[in-house]
Motif scaffolding. Sequence first.
Motif, mmCIF file in Angstrom:
data_model
loop_
_atom_site.group_PDB
_atom_site.id
_atom_site.type_symbol
_atom_site.label_atom_id
_atom_site.label_comp_id
_atom_site.label_asym_id
_atom_site.label_seq_id
_atom_site.Cartn_x
_atom_site.Cartn_y
_atom_site.Cartn_z
ATOM 1 N N ASP A 46 -20.585 -3.559 -13.155
ATOM 2 C CA ASP A 46 -19.517 -3.341 -14.126
ATOM 3 C C ASP A 46 -20.030 -2.624 -15.361
ATOM 4 O O ASP A 46 -19.396 -1.712 -15.879
ATOM 5 N N LYS A 47 -21.204 -3.037 -15.831
ATOM 6 C CA LYS A 47 -21.744 -2.449 -17.061
ATOM 7 C C LYS A 47 -22.140 -0.995 -16.848
ATOM 8 O O LYS A 47 -21.816 -0.131 -17.664
ATOM 9 N N PHE A 48 -22.844 -0.704 -15.748
ATOM 10 C CA PHE A 48 -23.368 0.643 -15.554
ATOM 11 C C PHE A 48 -22.347 1.613 -14.989
ATOM 12 O O PHE A 48 -22.463 2.814 -15.195
ATOM 13 N N LEU A 49 -21.357 1.142 -14.262
ATOM 14 C CA LEU A 49 -20.372 2.069 -13.711
ATOM 15 C C LEU A 49 -19.263 2.377 -14.700
ATOM 16 O O LEU A 49 -18.722 3.482 -14.699
ATOM 17 N N THR A 50 -18.907 1.429 -15.533
ATOM 18 C CA THR A 50 -17.841 1.704 -16.500
ATOM 19 C C THR A 50 -18.360 2.462 -17.711
ATOM 20 O O THR A 50 -17.658 3.305 -18.255
ATOM 21 N N ASN A 51 -19.598 2.166 -18.128
ATOM 22 C CA ASN A 51 -20.164 2.851 -19.288
ATOM 23 C C ASN A 51 -21.672 2.993 -19.085
ATOM 24 O O ASN A 51 -22.447 2.238 -19.668
ATOM 25 N N PRO A 52 -22.109 3.949 -18.273
ATOM 26 C CA PRO A 52 -23.538 4.072 -17.998
ATOM 27 C C PRO A 52 -24.299 4.558 -19.232
ATOM 28 O O PRO A 52 -23.763 5.317 -20.040
ATOM 29 N N PRO A 53 -25.551 4.112 -19.393
ATOM 30 C CA PRO A 53 -26.352 4.591 -20.525
ATOM 31 C C PRO A 53 -26.701 6.064 -20.352
ATOM 32 O O PRO A 53 -26.621 6.630 -19.257
ATOM 33 N N ASP A 54 -27.092 6.681 -21.427
ATOM 34 C CA ASP A 54 -27.383 8.122 -21.420
ATOM 35 C C ASP A 54 -28.521 8.476 -20.466
ATOM 36 O O ASP A 54 -28.459 9.496 -19.779
ATOM 37 N N TRP A 55 -29.584 7.657 -20.431
ATOM 38 C CA TRP A 55 -30.714 7.960 -19.564
ATOM 39 C C TRP A 55 -30.309 7.925 -18.098
ATOM 40 O O TRP A 55 -30.779 8.712 -17.299
ATOM 41 N N LEU A 56 -29.387 7.025 -17.746
ATOM 42 C CA LEU A 56 -28.941 6.946 -16.349
ATOM 43 C C LEU A 56 -28.058 8.147 -16.006
ATOM 44 O O LEU A 56 -28.174 8.733 -14.939
ATOM 45 N N ARG A 57 -27.210 8.522 -16.930
ATOM 46 C CA ARG A 57 -26.345 9.683 -16.710
ATOM 47 C C ARG A 57 -27.191 10.950 -16.579
ATOM 48 O O ARG A 57 -26.959 11.791 -15.701
ATOM 49 N N THR A 58 -28.221 11.093 -17.427
ATOM 50 C CA THR A 58 -29.111 12.249 -17.368
ATOM 51 C C THR A 58 -29.867 12.278 -16.044
ATOM 52 O O THR A 58 -29.993 13.328 -15.406
ATOM 53 N N LEU A 59 -30.376 11.126 -15.636
ATOM 54 C CA LEU A 59 -31.091 11.040 -14.364
ATOM 55 C C LEU A 59 -30.175 11.391 -13.199
ATOM 56 O O LEU A 59 -30.561 12.120 -12.284
ATOM 57 N N TRP A 60 -28.961 10.890 -13.215
ATOM 58 C CA TRP A 60 -28.012 11.158 -12.138
ATOM 59 C C TRP A 60 -27.733 12.656 -12.019
ATOM 60 O O TRP A 60 -27.709 13.212 -10.924
ATOM 61 N N HIS A 61 -27.559 13.315 -13.141
ATOM 62 C CA HIS A 61 -27.255 14.746 -13.094
ATOM 63 C C HIS A 61 -28.491 15.588 -12.788
ATOM 64 O O HIS A 61 -28.365 16.723 -12.323
ATOM 65 N N ALA A 62 -29.690 15.046 -13.014
ATOM 66 C CA ALA A 62 -30.920 15.792 -12.732
ATOM 67 C C ALA A 62 -31.300 15.728 -11.257
ATOM 68 O O ALA A 62 -31.996 16.610 -10.766
ATOM 69 N N LEU A 63 -30.858 14.693 -10.554
ATOM 70 C CA LEU A 63 -31.203 14.559 -9.139
ATOM 71 C C LEU A 63 -30.437 15.552 -8.295
ATOM 72 O O LEU A 63 -29.261 15.842 -8.573
ATOM 73 N N PRO A 64 -31.064 16.087 -7.257
ATOM 74 C CA PRO A 64 -30.339 17.002 -6.371
ATOM 75 C C PRO A 64 -29.312 16.216 -5.539
ATOM 76 O O PRO A 64 -29.596 15.109 -5.083
ATOM 77 N N LYS A 65 -28.170 16.775 -5.424
ATOM 78 C CA LYS A 65 -27.113 16.116 -4.642
ATOM 79 C C LYS A 65 -27.272 16.479 -3.177
ATOM 80 O O LYS A 65 -27.385 17.660 -2.841
ATOM 81 N N PRO A 66 -27.283 15.517 -2.276
ATOM 82 C CA PRO A 66 -27.474 15.832 -0.859
ATOM 83 C C PRO A 66 -26.314 16.608 -0.250
ATOM 84 O O PRO A 66 -26.459 17.269 0.748
#
Length: 72
Positions: free
Chosen positions: A50-70
Amino acid sequence: MTRDNVPAPVQPPVPAPVPQQPAAGAGLTAAIGQGAAQGAARSITARLVDKFLTNPPDWLRTLWHALPKPWE
């Protein structure tokens, strides 16, 4: 009596071991402990999701966008 007429000694049968039954409350105690652990893990993961999906922290959002999408 000759040696051929002497009956062979008979060995008494060995009784089969009796299976041991667990203590009356052992299974119940283990089941309660396992259920409590599963409930605690479920509530912790639910809070994290609930915490990370509704309001993810900046570092997680940055990491998610930096990873290659399969799928790309």
